[in-house]
Every structure is written in C-alpha cells, then in structure tokens.
Enzyme design. Structure first.
Site, PDB file in Angstrom:
ATOM      1  N   LYS A   1       6.121   5.915  -0.980  1.00 41.06           N
ATOM      2  CA  LYS A   1       7.054   6.159  -0.061  1.00 41.06           C
ATOM      3  C   LYS A   1       8.573   6.432  -0.548  1.00 41.06           C
ATOM      4  O   LYS A   1       9.189   6.807   0.135  1.00 41.06           O
ATOM      5  CB  LYS A   1       6.426   5.421   1.194  1.00 41.06           C
ATOM      6  CG  LYS A   1       5.302   6.050   1.713  1.00 41.06           C
ATOM      7  CD  LYS A   1       5.560   5.940   3.355  1.00 41.06           C
ATOM      8  CE  LYS A   1       4.150   6.740   3.955  1.00 41.06           C
ATOM      9  NZ  LYS A   1       3.463   6.726   5.339  1.00 41.06           N
TER      10      LYS A   1
ATOM     11  N   HIS B   1       1.000  -1.140  -0.516  1.00 40.78           N
ATOM     12  CA  HIS B   1      -0.091   0.346  -0.183  1.00 40.78           C
ATOM     13  C   HIS B   1       0.590   1.421  -0.043  1.00 40.78           C
ATOM     14  O   HIS B   1       0.314   2.315  -0.369  1.00 40.78           O
ATOM     15  CB  HIS B   1      -1.143  -0.115   1.273  1.00 40.78           C
ATOM     16  CG  HIS B   1      -0.141   0.407   3.032  1.00 40.78           C
ATOM     17  ND1 HIS B   1       0.798  -0.851   3.105  1.00 40.78           N
ATOM     18  CD2 HIS B   1      -0.127   0.887   3.790  1.00 40.78           C
ATOM     19  CE1 HIS B   1       0.662  -0.632   4.296  1.00 40.78           C
ATOM     20  NE2 HIS B   1       0.905   0.343   4.407  1.00 40.78           N
TER      21      HIS B   1
END
Length: 230
Positions: free
Chosen positions: A83, A79
């Site tokens: 990042k 998910h």
C-alpha cells in the site's frame, strides 16, 4: 588439525550470527516500511502488530507447528506493505472506488510481493506469499491471480481471515468500526465464499480467545522487538 577444526567452527558460528543480525535488521526495516504504509490507512499503526499475533494464534489453533506459527507472527504484519505504492487519493478515498481506482488499489498485493520477494530468506519468502495471496478468495473471485480453494497457500488463507475480522472492527476513513458481534456475523456469511470454511470454523470456535488476544495487544502495545523475537 584440531585447531583448524576449532577455527572453522568459530568462523561458521560468527558467520551465522552475522547473517541472523542482518536478517533481523532487514526484517525491522521492512516492518517500519509496513508501519509507514499502515499509518496511511490506520492512524494508530497497531493493526499490523495485531495481525501478526492473531495469525500466529490461529495457525496454532489449526494444528500447525510452532515453527510455522512463529514465522506467521513475523511475516503476516507485512501483508499490506504494498500500500506504500498506492496514491492517497485512492487509499484514503471516503467513498466507493471506481473500477479504475479499484484496479489501482488491487495492485498493492503484487507490489508488496515484489518488495518482499527480493530476498531468498525463508521468512521474507513467506511474507511475499502472504502479501501476494491474502486477497485471493476461496471461491476464486479474489486477486491478483484468481486462485481458488486450497490452491491459495495456507498462509494467505489464514491472514485473509484475521485481516478481514480485524479490519472490520477498526474505524476507517470511510466508515465507523463494526461491533465484534457484527464482524463475526459477516465472517460467517463469507464462509466458503471469500474464506476457507475450516479456517472460519476454527476462528469462530476460538473467537473469545482471539478477541482477548487482540484486546491484549491494544492494551500492551508490543513493539517490533517483541514481534520479531524468537
């Protein structure tokens, strides 16, 4: 003719086995990329594994079938892969983010969806959907698209809840961990605002079981082989 049919059947089976192996290798590579991203924000790297098992369990508690729940176990850990594209000075900033820094941070959802969505394999399409939508909010205040209510895919609504609870109970560079009790209170406060009320209710009704699952993952430290298994 029978020999030709048999040969074609064997070739088809070998093709499927090869495709499954390539898909598994691709999955493990993306999980390692997700782990590299998670290590930048969580020095244990177990968060993504917990999210997989919690998403699977919550999907089953919501009445979804085994196939969808298994897909969630495999897709949900990716998910936050986006990042990997966020600078450390933003990702690890100990204080509040400025509006400009928040805009940079919010890009991770779209970055993750772009990384994962390049594959036509159903698992990675689901993972891209999760990456793109797990920061959407039930009241429409989320990002990146400002989706509201059930316009947010179920996968994103499930991961939003388990990610929120798990992240609250983790120590972060900018705050200590909250207790389970306080995290459940905070989750309740966001029922119908940030999160789907039905999913929050099911999580709360099964909180003891879900917390035990989280603790079991922490104790046993399952690896990617278990996570991506059948």
């Amino acid at each position: 003719m029978e020999r030709i049919v048999a040969d074609l059947g064997r070739m088809y089976q070998e093709r499927n086995e090869a495709l499954q192996e390539v898909t598994r290798a691709h999955h493990e590579a993306l999980l390692h990329l997700s782990l590299a991203s998670d290590f930048r924000d969580d020095d244990t790297g177990v968060h993504i594994v917990r999210i997989g098992y919690l998403a699977e369990a919550l999907a089953l508690m919501l009445g979804e079938d085994d196939k969808f729940a298994t897909m969630m176990r495999k897709a949900a850990p990716m998910h936050d892969v986006g990042k990997i594209g966020i600078p450390d000075e933003v990702l690890k900033k100990p204080g509040p983010l400025t509006p400009a820094e928040r805009e940079i941070m919010n890009r991770h959802a779209s970055i993750g969806a772009e990384i994962l969505g390049r594959s036509r394999v159903a698992l990675f399409q689901l993972a891209a959907e999760v990456a793109r939508t797990h920061h959407e909010r039930y009241n429409g205040s989320g990002y990146p698209a400002g989706l509201r209510g059930e316009d947010i895919p179920l996968s994103g609504r499930i991961v939003a809840v388990v990610d929120y609870f798990d992240a609250l109970t983790m120590r972060r560079c900018y705050r200590p961990a909250f207790s389970d009790e306080r995290a459940l209170e905070m989750l309740t406060e966001q029922r119908g605002a940030m999160f789907d009320p039905r999913i929050v209710d099911v999580f709360l009704e099964n909180a003891a079981e879900l917390i035990e699952l989280r603790d079991r993952v922490n104790r046993t430290q399952p690896g990617f082989a278990e996570l991506v298994g059948a």
